[in-house]
Design an enzyme around this catalytic site. Sequence first.
Site, mmCIF file in Angstrom:
data_model
loop_
_atom_site.group_PDB
_atom_site.id
_atom_site.type_symbol
_atom_site.label_atom_id
_atom_site.label_comp_id
_atom_site.label_asym_id
_atom_site.label_seq_id
_atom_site.Cartn_x
_atom_site.Cartn_y
_atom_site.Cartn_z
ATOM 1 N NE ARG A 92 -2.429 3.049 -13.173
ATOM 2 C CZ ARG A 92 -2.940 2.698 -12.082
ATOM 3 N NH1 ARG A 92 -2.548 1.397 -11.808
ATOM 4 N NH2 ARG A 92 -4.030 3.277 -11.394
ATOM 5 C CG HIS A 180 0.264 5.915 -11.627
ATOM 6 N ND1 HIS A 180 -0.421 6.177 -10.572
ATOM 7 C CD2 HIS A 180 -0.135 6.201 -12.942
ATOM 8 C CE1 HIS A 180 -1.843 6.498 -11.255
ATOM 9 N NE2 HIS A 180 -1.508 6.419 -12.661
#
Length: 330
Positions: A92, A180
């Site tokens: 990510r 996250h």
Amino acid sequence: MAYLSNEKLVIVGAGGMIGSNMVQSVLMLGLTPNVCLYDIFEPGLHGVADEIAQCGFPGANITWTTNPEEAFTGAKYIISSGGAPRKEGMTREDLLKGNCKIAAEFGDFIKKYCPDVKHVVVIFNPADVTALTALIHSGLKPNQLTSLAALDSTRLQQALALEFGVQQDKVTGAHTYGGHGEQMAVFASQVKVDGKPLCEMGLSDEKWEDIKHRTVQGGSNIIKLRGRSSFQSPAYNAVKMIEAAMGGEKFTLPAGCYVNHDALGFKNVMMAMPTTIDATGVHFVEPKGTADELASLQKSYEHLCKMRDEIVELGIIPPVAEWKEMNPNL
């Protein structure tokens, strides 16, 4: 068909798989008939608009546009999946620079065209810093903007349910906090399996480490299995977040929110916390965990600070001391 609200909801990135799933979920759940689809890719956007129209949702007022002024003007709620997708082999964090530039423009559109928006959900990766970037540029209050984090907790919940052979909703308290991303903090101490504390379930340290690994790598595994990044699960979770902000069922899975809390020692970041989203926005409380869990949360926070500082160095957001000049609500 009865709808929860009649106010305008904008789906940013509606031409993509996440975006199109969000549009369908919004209408199936009856959130609002007034949905505007926005994307810069006209053919894909046009195709999604046609398909949604061909679903025949009663009372739906679907509009679509590649013009940001037309899309954002009058918006009361927004969900944005409008970044580049993650591909196999990428973390990510690899998406940092390009997607944060997109997030900055997104925030500028909010400030310019819909400063009275009520709630915004940002779900494109790396969600913690894209959401932070959007918040700074938008001028919104911190409780008005959230990012996707619940997906990590539902992945943990799934892994535990499979391990013990129970229905997934029988696993409670399975939460991840912090970022996250690869440095998320996975908490076990509050987990119960069918009402029984996880610590009494005989789970070995080795098995727990495997479950944590599968949770952290859950997105990568979807890419390996399906050949593309997740779209159904992030779409559904994002829609449930905006449903709560519209006054529907409260959203109580962890959400990414702006944290600037002296007592906790977490300053000027977006991160997943124990949160509740309702019609008044997002609210967080102090996470509870073991010393090891809280130490992992501290490491995750430090990782988020490094990513934040990277986008400061890139000039995408100003230094922390100057944030109030761009957003007086921070």
